[in-house]
Design an enzyme around this catalytic site. Structure first.
Site, PDB file in Angstrom:
ATOM      1  N   GLY A  54       0.744  -1.131   0.255  1.00 30.76           N
ATOM      2  CA  GLY A  54      -0.026   0.036  -0.148  1.00 30.76           C
ATOM      3  C   GLY A  54       0.840   1.240  -0.024  1.00 30.76           C
ATOM      4  O   GLY A  54       1.872   1.327   0.259  1.00 30.76           O
ATOM      5  N   ASN A  55       0.317   2.418  -0.359  1.00 34.30           N
ATOM      6  CA  ASN A  55       0.850   3.672  -0.165  1.00 34.30           C
ATOM      7  C   ASN A  55      -0.184   4.871  -0.162  1.00 34.30           C
ATOM      8  O   ASN A  55      -1.324   4.570  -0.798  1.00 34.30           O
ATOM      9  CB  ASN A  55       1.848   3.958  -1.634  1.00 34.30           C
ATOM     10  CG  ASN A  55       1.631   3.075  -2.798  1.00 34.30           C
ATOM     11  OD1 ASN A  55       0.535   3.361  -3.582  1.00 34.30           O
ATOM     12  ND2 ASN A  55       2.372   1.970  -2.978  1.00 34.30           N
ATOM     13  N   GLU A 100       4.794   3.176  -6.421  1.00 34.38           N
ATOM     14  CA  GLU A 100       3.504   3.524  -7.054  1.00 34.38           C
ATOM     15  C   GLU A 100       3.270   4.997  -7.303  1.00 34.38           C
ATOM     16  O   GLU A 100       2.428   5.551  -7.503  1.00 34.38           O
ATOM     17  CB  GLU A 100       2.401   2.783  -6.399  1.00 34.38           C
ATOM     18  CG  GLU A 100       2.490   1.414  -6.526  1.00 34.38           C
ATOM     19  CD  GLU A 100       2.575   0.567  -7.862  1.00 34.38           C
ATOM     20  OE1 GLU A 100       2.591   1.109  -8.850  1.00 34.38           O
ATOM     21  OE2 GLU A 100       2.280  -0.499  -7.870  1.00 34.38           O
TER      22      GLU A 100
HETATM   23  P1  13P Z   1       5.822   0.924  -1.797  1.00 31.77           P
HETATM   24  O1  13P Z   1       6.155   0.306  -0.723  1.00 31.77           O
HETATM   25  O2  13P Z   1       6.702   1.248  -2.789  1.00 31.77           O
HETATM   26  O3  13P Z   1       4.828   1.883  -1.849  1.00 31.77           O
HETATM   27  O4  13P Z   1       4.854  -0.385  -2.604  1.00 31.77           O
HETATM   28  C1  13P Z   1       3.966  -0.973  -2.048  1.00 31.77           C
HETATM   29  C2  13P Z   1       2.824  -1.469  -2.904  1.00 31.77           C
HETATM   30  O5  13P Z   1       1.701  -1.818  -2.519  1.00 31.77           O
HETATM   31  C3  13P Z   1       3.115  -1.598  -4.481  1.00 31.77           C
HETATM   32  O6  13P Z   1       1.918  -1.886  -5.126  1.00 31.77           O
END
Ligand code: 13P
Length: 265
Positions: free
Chosen positions: A29-30, A76
């Site tokens: 997630g982000n 992302e």
């Molecule tokens: P990140 O840690 O780079 O934000 O990526 C997590 C993610 O859910 C990629 O889809």
């Protein structure tokens, strides 16, 4: 201008909620938001949303260039930047992997039936964007096809993304689609959802209009019959004032046009 501490606190709160509610695991997630000076803050890459502190938040400009040293933004970020470009009204973006909604996305199923009044009134149909390799341009390209007409999009074999006027608004939309996906899943175990009739849906549209509510994404794209007032993109269904035989022809034509638009996507 340094990032607003209240905005950072809200972003951390959203990240913690995502993790606590099981909508992300590990470093999934982000989350991002627009700052007062028009730049963005986002979660850094590769950190558990449950363990996020202020040092895991990075300020970036609209080209994704970090404005703070030594912090790497989410992988992302391209998707977030593209959403803000496509939707100037959006102030926050949440991406997560909620298990039921992602289950639908992994099974190639959009949540595009009119089933629950609160979903019809708020989000409408929730489309499924085609698969894109995470962190590449493929993801924003796939999301761009839908984000103009929906505040929530499922990402094939990946997860979901929601947008809002604030971080909490985008978070609650994520919570809403996960809850909805769970209900649809249970209904399917019990023999399948009963889809609301066009008359039932029309009444909800009227209520929504009276309450001054809007959603970008109206109509039940998967239903057999199109509903008065439903829209796909710019095209809206309005049969008022037509004689009965004209209405039947118009319904058939609109259905064919909309079906072909859906197939193209
Ligand atoms: P990140 O840690 O780079 O934000 O990526 C997590 C993610 O859910 C990629 O889809």
């Amino acid at each position: 201008m340094p990032p607003d501490p209240d905005l950072i606190d809200e972003l951390l709160d959203v990240c913690h909620r995502l993790y606590r509610s099981g909508m992300v695991a590990s470093n999934d997630g982000n989350v991002s938001a627009v700052t007062e000076d028009g730049n963005l803050i986002t979660s850094v890459t590769n950190v558990s949303k449950g363990a996020m502190t202020a040092r895991h938040v990075v300020k970036v400009n609209r080209d994704g260039i970090p404005l703070e040293d030594g912090k790497k933004p989410s992988s992302e970020l391209l998707m977030h930047l593209a959403i803000y470009r496509d939707r100037p009204d959006v102030r926050a973006v949440v991406h997560a992997h909620p298990p039921y909604a992602t289950g639908f996305a992994a099974a190639g199923l959009a949540l595009d039936r009119c089933v629950l009044p609160e979903i019809v009134m708020t989000l409408g149909s929730i489309p499924l964007a085609e698969y894109g390799t995470p962190s590449t341009e493929e993801v924003p390209e796939a999301v761009s096809k839908w984000i103009g007409q929906s505040d929530a999009v499922l990402l094939s074999n990946h997860g979901a993304v929601t947008v809002g006027s604030s971080l909490m608004d985008a978070y609650y939309k994520m919570e809403r689609i996960e809850h909805y996906a769970r209900i649809c899943y249970i209904a399917r175990q019990l023999g399948g959802e009963r889809v609301l009739t066009p008359t039932e849906v029309s009444k909800l549209y009227r209520l929504r209009e009276e309450a001054g509510m809007t959603n970008r994404n109206t109509g039940c794209w998967a239903c057999d019959q199109l509903v008065e007032g439903s829209c796909v993109g710019e095209a809206c269904v309005n049969f008022s004032g037509m004689g009965e035989s004209f209405e039947a022809v118009a319904r058939k034509l609109v259905k064919e046009v909309v079906s072909s638009q859906i197939k193209e996507r």
